[in-house]
Design an enzyme around this catalytic site. Structure first.
Site, mmCIF file in Angstrom:
data_model
loop_
_atom_site.group_PDB
_atom_site.id
_atom_site.type_symbol
_atom_site.label_atom_id
_atom_site.label_comp_id
_atom_site.label_asym_id
_atom_site.label_seq_id
_atom_site.Cartn_x
_atom_site.Cartn_y
_atom_site.Cartn_z
ATOM 1 N N HIS A 17 0.837 -1.204 0.000
ATOM 2 C CA HIS A 17 0.000 0.000 0.000
ATOM 3 C C HIS A 17 0.874 1.258 0.000
ATOM 4 O O HIS A 17 0.604 2.211 -0.726
ATOM 5 C CB HIS A 17 -0.892 0.043 1.250
ATOM 6 N N LYS A 25 -15.641 -7.639 7.375
ATOM 7 C CA LYS A 25 -16.689 -7.908 8.369
ATOM 8 C C LYS A 25 -16.125 -7.985 9.777
ATOM 9 O O LYS A 25 -16.677 -7.447 10.707
ATOM 10 C CB LYS A 25 -17.424 -9.197 8.006
ATOM 11 N N ARG A 28 -2.439 -6.426 -8.602
ATOM 12 C CA ARG A 28 -1.266 -7.245 -8.335
ATOM 13 C C ARG A 28 -1.156 -8.397 -9.323
ATOM 14 O O ARG A 28 -0.134 -8.640 -9.911
ATOM 15 C CB ARG A 28 -1.310 -7.783 -6.902
ATOM 16 N N SER A 32 -2.832 -7.783 2.842
ATOM 17 C CA SER A 32 -3.064 -7.629 4.282
ATOM 18 C C SER A 32 -3.478 -8.958 4.897
ATOM 19 O O SER A 32 -3.079 -9.287 6.017
ATOM 20 C CB SER A 32 -4.165 -6.604 4.543
#
Ligand code: PNS
Length: 159
Positions: free
Chosen positions: A18, A42, A90, A128
């Site tokens: 990022h 979530k 990516r 992540s």
């Protein structure tokens, strides 16, 4: 007139991938607003406040702002006066989802342009979710995240 780009995502947590894209965005945007989605994940590992604090430590650049947003991304982009949306591509596997989102966002906001950026070669397979998984089991992610993020992961997982 200054060119504002919004870089949206979950950033749970921010990775070097990022960070790389934020810096690349500054090649064509005067300001980059990192937009942390409140509802995207979530059950996020980090709260929105924690994610924002980590991003601010990882990207201390006066041309970069961090804000959270709820609801539609296009509404947030309009509110902050952005003309560009930045997303990273990516691998081929990212493409379909990203293409769908870009077209839907264009449908909702025709003047907002989505720009796809390619990350640095050695960060291409970074995400992540992989960082969270490796850190959860005590693996070394020190080369993949900012030291502040590394510390926060260690605190979360007690490693
Ligand atoms: O990092 P992520 O989880 O891939 O980011 C996805 C995100 C937050 C960019 C996307 O879910 C989003 O834009 N959410 C806001 C709601 C919205 O506008 N949905 C319609 C997108 S076409």
């Amino acid at each position: 007139m200054s060119r504002v780009a919004v870089y949206p995502g979950s950033f749970d947590p921010i990775t070097c991938g990022h960070e790389d894209l934020v810096l690349r965005s500054l090649a064509f945007a005067d300001r980059v607003i990192i937009a942390v989605a409140v509802n995207a994940a979530k059950q996020p590992l980090f709260t929105v406040e924690e994610r924002i604090a980590l991003i601010r430590q990882a990207v201390p650049n006066p041309a970069v702002e961090v804000q959270s947003f709820e609801g539609l991304l296009v509404d947030f982009a309009r509110k902050v006066g952005a003309s560009l949306l930045v997303r990273g591509l990516r691998a081929v596997s990212d493409f379909e989802y990203e293409f769908q989102m870009a077209l839907m966002n264009r449908n909702l906001a025709p003047k907002l342009e989505t720009v796809f950026l390619v990350p640095a070669f050695d960060l291409t397979y970074l995400s992540s979710s992989l960082v969270r998984e490796v850190a959860r089991y005590g693996g070394d992610v020190s080369k993949l995240v900012h030291p502040a993020v590394l510390k926060a992961l260690k605190q979360k997982f007690g490693k």
